[in-house]
Design a protein around this motif. Structure first.
Motif, PDB file in Angstrom:
ATOM      1  N   LYS A 144      12.587  -4.170 -13.447  1.00 16.82           N
ATOM      2  CA  LYS A 144      13.138  -3.022 -12.754  1.00 16.82           C
ATOM      3  C   LYS A 144      12.052  -2.315 -11.951  1.00 16.82           C
ATOM      4  O   LYS A 144      10.974  -2.034 -12.478  1.00 16.82           O
ATOM      5  CB  LYS A 144      13.750  -2.051 -13.768  1.00 16.82           C
TER       6      LYS A 144
ATOM      7  N   VAL B 280      10.954   6.452 -12.547  1.00 22.82           N
ATOM      8  CA  VAL B 280      11.945   5.546 -13.137  1.00 22.82           C
ATOM      9  C   VAL B 280      13.295   5.684 -12.439  1.00 22.82           C
ATOM     10  O   VAL B 280      13.917   4.692 -12.050  1.00 22.82           O
ATOM     11  CB  VAL B 280      12.086   5.801 -14.647  1.00 22.82           C
ATOM     12  N   SER B 281      13.758   6.922 -12.268  1.00 29.90           N
ATOM     13  CA  SER B 281      15.073   7.140 -11.648  1.00 29.90           C
ATOM     14  C   SER B 281      15.000   7.147 -10.129  1.00 29.90           C
ATOM     15  O   SER B 281      16.019   7.002  -9.455  1.00 29.90           O
ATOM     16  CB  SER B 281      15.668   8.464 -12.133  1.00 29.90           C
TER      17      SER B 281
ATOM     18  N   VAL C 104       9.719   0.450  -9.914  1.00 28.37           N
ATOM     19  CA  VAL C 104       9.336   1.863 -10.019  1.00 28.37           C
ATOM     20  C   VAL C 104       9.353   2.426  -8.602  1.00 28.37           C
ATOM     21  O   VAL C 104       9.155   1.698  -7.616  1.00 28.37           O
ATOM     22  CB  VAL C 104       7.956   2.048 -10.667  1.00 28.37           C
TER      23      VAL C 104
END
Length: 295
Positions: free
Chosen positions: A177, A201-202, A179
């Motif tokens: 995933k 992260v989001s 960054v």
């Protein structure tokens, strides 16, 4: 004397006893202890070796289970039995063995043109009756590495001076995933650290206490070990407009007339005969009187 035992149970009991007394007959499968990874589109080799006395009953099976599902739901990829290899399932055209036949202790699986859907757990299962001492099973976790897709940038909130705004950034694909990192473009000063909070992260950037200096172009960069991708958006600020002046039902203006009184016409000149005409009073009705002009 064990003739009183049922034949099948006696057979299993004796074989088990033989296995315990002669551990060399047990199937021992070895696989990597660490998870494996392979870039998308490349070939993955899932190493599996075994030790057993290969005989006519030797069989090998590779199977696959998606992440988050139990091993009992695994789907077969290929079989080797009776001296023949049988690829099967959705990966059949891309799956093969590093050594065929796999009777020399090497049962490594090759998977070509790996895809994101190939991420999951692979099971190497060696079966060689009468070696029942172990289950002959090895598990390998594979992750297919995918670079981040071009992220989507968006914003929400009050972009007026003194307000707060949230900038968001997200890639639809990417493994591991990604960054996220926001940067301000151009020569304009970067907002003070106390007025901005970033979540890698989001992919969210919160800007508070906006000012005209907060205007500008912001870039979000999504990154993982396979590469990076970015998107941009422009943030513009507006001064808060003063509310329009309104008069309520109870507000009186200085030039307003009192209720019930109409505005009286002012004195005007009668241009037709050179006389001055005075308006009638509010309480009486009078007739016009014409006065000759003194020359």
């Amino acid at each position: 004397m064990m003739t009183w035992l049922p034949g099948g149970f006696l057979c299993r009991f004796l074989l088990g006893w033989v296995g315990l007394s002669a551990p060399g007959l047990a199937v021992e499968v070895k696989v990597p202890s660490e998870p494996l990874s392979a870039p998308v589109g490349k070939t993955a080799e899932l190493a599996c070796s075994y030790s057993t006395s290969v005989g006519d009953n030797f069989a090998l099976e590779w199977s696959f289970v998606q992440p988050g599902r139990p091993v009992s739901m695994s789907q077969p990829i290929l079989y080797f039995t009776n001296g023949q290899l049988y690829p099967t399932g959705s990966k059949a055209e891309r799956a093969s063995l590093l050594q065929n036949p796999p009777t020399g202790g090497v049962a490594t699986l090759k998977l070509t043109d790996v895809r994101p859907s190939d991420t999951g757990t692979y099971l190497c299962h060696v079966n060689n009756p009468p070696d029942f001492y172990t289950n002959g099973l090895g598990l390998i976790n594979l992750t297919v590495l995918v670079p981040p897709s071009r992220p989507s940038c968006s914003q929400s909130g009050q972009t007026s001076v003194g307000g707060s705004a949230a900038l968001r950034c997200s890639s639809s694909t990417g493994a591991p995933k990604p960054v996220y990192n926001w940067i301000r473009l151009g020569a304009s000063p970067t907002p003070s650290p106390g007025s901005m909070v970033q979540d890698e992260v989001s992919g969210q950037l919160i800007l508070t206490n906006l000012s005209l200096a907060s205007s500008g172009t912001y870039r979000c960069v999504a990154t993982n070990q396979m590469g990076s991708a970015s998107c941009e958006l422009t943030l513009s600020k507006e001064r808060r407009k003063r509310p329009k002046e309104t008069f309520g039902g109870s507000d009186l203006r200085e030039d307003a007339m009192a209720p019930g009184i109409s505005e009286q016409p002012s004195e005007r000149a009668d241009s037709s005969n050179g006389l001055l005409e005075r308006p009638p009073s509010a309480s009486t009705v009078t007739t016009k009187s014409k006065l000759p002009m003194v020359v």
